[in-house]
Enzyme design. Structure first.
Site, PDB file in Angstrom:
ATOM      1  N   HIS A  67       4.084  13.435 -10.030  1.00 56.56           N
ATOM      2  CA  HIS A  67       2.746  13.798  -9.576  1.00 56.56           C
ATOM      3  C   HIS A  67       2.783  15.122  -8.838  1.00 56.56           C
ATOM      4  O   HIS A  67       3.816  15.532  -8.320  1.00 56.56           O
ATOM      5  CB  HIS A  67       2.163  12.713  -8.672  1.00 56.56           C
ATOM      6  CG  HIS A  67       2.990  12.425  -7.458  1.00 56.56           C
ATOM      7  ND1 HIS A  67       4.109  11.608  -7.497  1.00 56.56           N
ATOM      8  CD2 HIS A  67       2.885  12.842  -6.172  1.00 56.56           C
ATOM      9  CE1 HIS A  67       4.637  11.540  -6.292  1.00 56.56           C
ATOM     10  NE2 HIS A  67       3.916  12.278  -5.462  1.00 56.56           N
ATOM     11  N   CYS A 182       4.680  11.685   2.937  1.00 56.92           N
ATOM     12  CA  CYS A 182       5.569  12.310   1.967  1.00 56.92           C
ATOM     13  C   CYS A 182       5.079  13.733   1.725  1.00 56.92           C
ATOM     14  O   CYS A 182       3.969  14.083   2.149  1.00 56.92           O
ATOM     15  CB  CYS A 182       5.626  11.516   0.655  1.00 56.92           C
ATOM     16  SG  CYS A 182       4.091  11.554  -0.306  1.00 56.92           S
TER      17      CYS A 182
END
Length: 664
Positions: A67, A182
């Site tokens: 992603h 993240c």
């Protein structure tokens, strides 16, 4: 979610066109391009590869979630592929058979990211993943992904396990607050949150999570934090406003640990609370996850050292440039000028040169103490600052220099970490970070630096200085080659920073040899981006449209000594770009040392050429290296284009098929 994925974005037999994660990403991305969701296939895949390089996107349970946020995405899009054989995405438990490619526009708003995060939470549901593995057609799979999760009926609710005559008043639950984050803030952040919440329910623990995603975050209620018994940080980027959680038992790990072993993290933090362990101060640090339990000692050491270097560099840049300007304006005897506080003539250029030189000298005097202080900071947070700065100042006093600063910072951090492990009475915890730890650690570090290890380090520093001063001939050329290779191997990464820190350290006590080293390092660091810029100009057809655009920016980045300007090219084609860059860097480093070029400024690129010794030869060294790298990368990429043509493929097809597998 229904607008993000359709049957056209599902490939239930992705093995037919993909056997690697790069090929899988390309196969799914091509479906996005066909629907107009992605405008530049290669540019988007380069962004996916760059995200993958930060951290593998494979998860336990056979899931891969490549992603990224990209300027080449027109709207939030999700594509799904299913592999019978499995594709390796770096998960500890093996290949992934369920692959989700998530594409978010560079400016995706909060609502889009909320939709994306809902998928991340669904992936933690075994019923959801089992249904996907059993889906018989693309439409069914798309409906499963876009549909709302089924809610549990009242009849399915588990019965109260307590006996009827049990005390209806429940015991006070153990309370945990957690933070997950993240680098991208789309998937891992929310998966870790969901995983921790599930594990907490099974353990009978009350857990509240703050997800610090890319769209921002909602702060936990201060009352919730105050009532918590412990804290879990599962993150790969620094926790924002971390000092809110000070004084509580804390487990600090990477985000993937929050996904893969939540129950173990909860058990660990409960054990810490039972032993009365607390974190005296958890203020944010530049290397916030330097103590991750999954890191080896070598990784931790690198992070600690880079913490010190990152804070030291601004002092070096400001001080070094001011000193260099002082020399340029006032000549080489400016260091003999009297203090400007006692003698300053407003109309005299020598006085202004002396002012610049003396301000720069004061800034430079902080170099070693700041290095030591922030190495200790990276190891032990704020309590490490005082002993680190004290140790660094001792290193300056005894002429232990840069090496003394490194040793002082590591010793200070280790001493503070040792003190923090000692169990102390609750009544003393409040004064530990402001009185006890600074007092004891400063005394211990000062003793060790003055009387035990300081003098041997000073002797080693003196020997290193003498060696650099005596470099000539073949030895100087070999050192130039080594430094050039290091600067260009990882293009701003750890090895590059080691070479740069070595050069900058020599500026603390400048000699002819250390000034040559600084010149060679900066020259070599300029080569990769300049070479990529030149290559995209003279052989543009070998590069994608995105790379050609990056090449325009690389001219300025290279000229400014920003080696990272070559990273987009290396990410897309590392096996050709990195060797070519190293070849040119080695040539430039060797020539700079051979010509005897010197540099007092630690940064600046071509903008400090007037401050360079032998400036014309210095430019020759840079141009030679740029030429070697440019020719090398063109030849390597040209060979790649020709090989597929022999089997009938067009040149552009050959480029397209080769680029993504190279993005590792």
């Amino acid at each position: 979610m229904s607008e993000m994925i359709t049957a056209e974005l599902v490939d239930l037999e992705i093995d037919r066109s993909a056997g690697t994660k790069e090929a899988a990403a390309r196969a799914l991305a091509e479906r996005m391009v066909a629907l107009g969701r992605v405008t530049d296939l290669d540019g988007f895949l380069a962004d996916v590869a760059a995200r993958e390089a930060q951290m593998p996107t494979g998860l336990d349970g056979g899931i891969g979630i490549p992603h990224c946020r990209s300027a080449h995405v027109t709207e939030p899009t999700l594509a799904f592929g299913r592999s019978a054989d499995g594709i390796d995405f770096g998960a500890p438990d093996g290949p992934a058979d369920l692959i989700f490619l998530i594409a978010a526009p560079a400016g995706a708003d909060d609502a889009h990211l909320t939709i994306l995060s809902s998928l991340a939470r669904q992936l933690m549901d075994e019923e959801f993943t089992s249904a996907l593995r059993g889906a018989e057609d693309a439409a069914t799979a798309a409906a499963l992904i876009s549909g709302e999760p089924a809610t549990r009926s009242a009849a399915e609710e588990p019965a109260d396990p307590r006996p009827e005559n049990d005390d209806p008043t429940p015991a006070e639950p153990f309370r945990i607050v957690a933070v997950t984050s993240c680098p991208t803030g789309i998937a891992h952040t929310y998966m870790a949150a969901e995983s921790l919440e599930n594990a907490a329910r099974e353990a009978g623990v009350e857990l509240t999570v703050e997800t610090q995603g890319s769209s921002g975050f909602t702060r936990l209620d201060p009352a919730v934090i105050a009532a918590a018994d412990a804290v879990i940080f599962a993150h790969d980027v620094p926790v924002r406003e971390k000092d809110r959680f000070a004084g509580k038992p804390t487990v600090d790990v990477g985000v993937k640990a929050g996904i893969s072993k939540p129950a173990a993290l909860i058990a660990e933090v409960r054990a810490k609370a039972a032993r009365g362990e607390t974190t005296a101060d958890v203020g944010p640090s530049p290397v916030d996850n330097a103590g991750d339990s999954g890191d080896g000692y070598g990784t931790k050491l690198r992070k600690w050292l880079m913490s010190g270097v990152s804070y030291m560099v601004p002092f070096v840049a400001a001080g070094g440039l001011l000193i260099a300007l002082g020399f340029a304006i006032g000549g080489w005897k400016i260091d003999k000028a009297p203090s400007v506080a006692e003698h300053f003539v407003w109309t005299d250029t020598t006085s202004w040169a002396a002012l610049l030189f003396q301000i720069g000298g004061l800034a430079f005097a902080f170099l070693v103490p700041v290095l030591a202080g922030y190495i200790a900071y990276g190891m032990a947070d704020r309590p490490g600052l005082v002993p680190g700065f004290v140790g660094g100042s001792v290193a300056v006093t005894i002429n232990a220099g840069f090496l003394g600063g490194l040793a002082a910072g590591l010793i200070a951090g280790a001493v503070v970490m040792g003190i923090q492990r000692v169990k102390i009475p609750t009544v003393l915890r409040g004064i530990m970070p402001v009185v006890v730890i600074p007092l004891i650690s400063s005394a211990v570090v000062g003793f060790l630096m003055f009387l035990v290890i300081g003098k041997p380090i000073a002797s080693l520093q003196s020997a290193l200085t003498d060696w650099l001063e005596g470099l000539s001939g073949a030895n100087a050329i070999i050192l130039g080659v080594i430094l050039g290779l290091m600067m260009c191997f990882d293009l701003g990464g750890p090895l590059n920073k080691v070479a740069y820190a070595f050069a900058v350290g020599g500026l603390a006590n400048p000699t002819e040899g250390s000034l040559k080293v600084m010149a060679a390092v900066m020259a070599a660091g300029m080569v990769p981006p300049l070479a990529m810029a030149l290559a995209t100009t003279v052989r543009g057809r070998l590069f994608t449209k995105t790379e050609r655009e990056n090449g325009k920016a690389a001219w300025f980045l290279g000229a400014s000594f920003i080696t990272e300007g070559a990273i987009p090219f290396a990410a897309a084609d590392p096996l050709r770009v990195i060797p070519a860059s190293m070849a040119g860097g080695a040539v430039t480093g060797a020539l700079s040392m051979t010509f005897g070029c010197t540099l007092r400024a630690p940064h600046g690129g071509i903008f400090v050429v007037p401050l360079i010794g032998q400036p014309l030869l210095y430019l020759v060294a840079i141009l030679a290296g740029v030429g070697v790298s440019t020719v090398s990368v063109i030849l390597l990429k040209g060979t790649r284009k020709q090989a597929p043509s022999e089997s009938g493929a067009t040149a552009e097809e050959a480029v397209a098929e080769e680029r993504v597998p190279a993005a590792v």
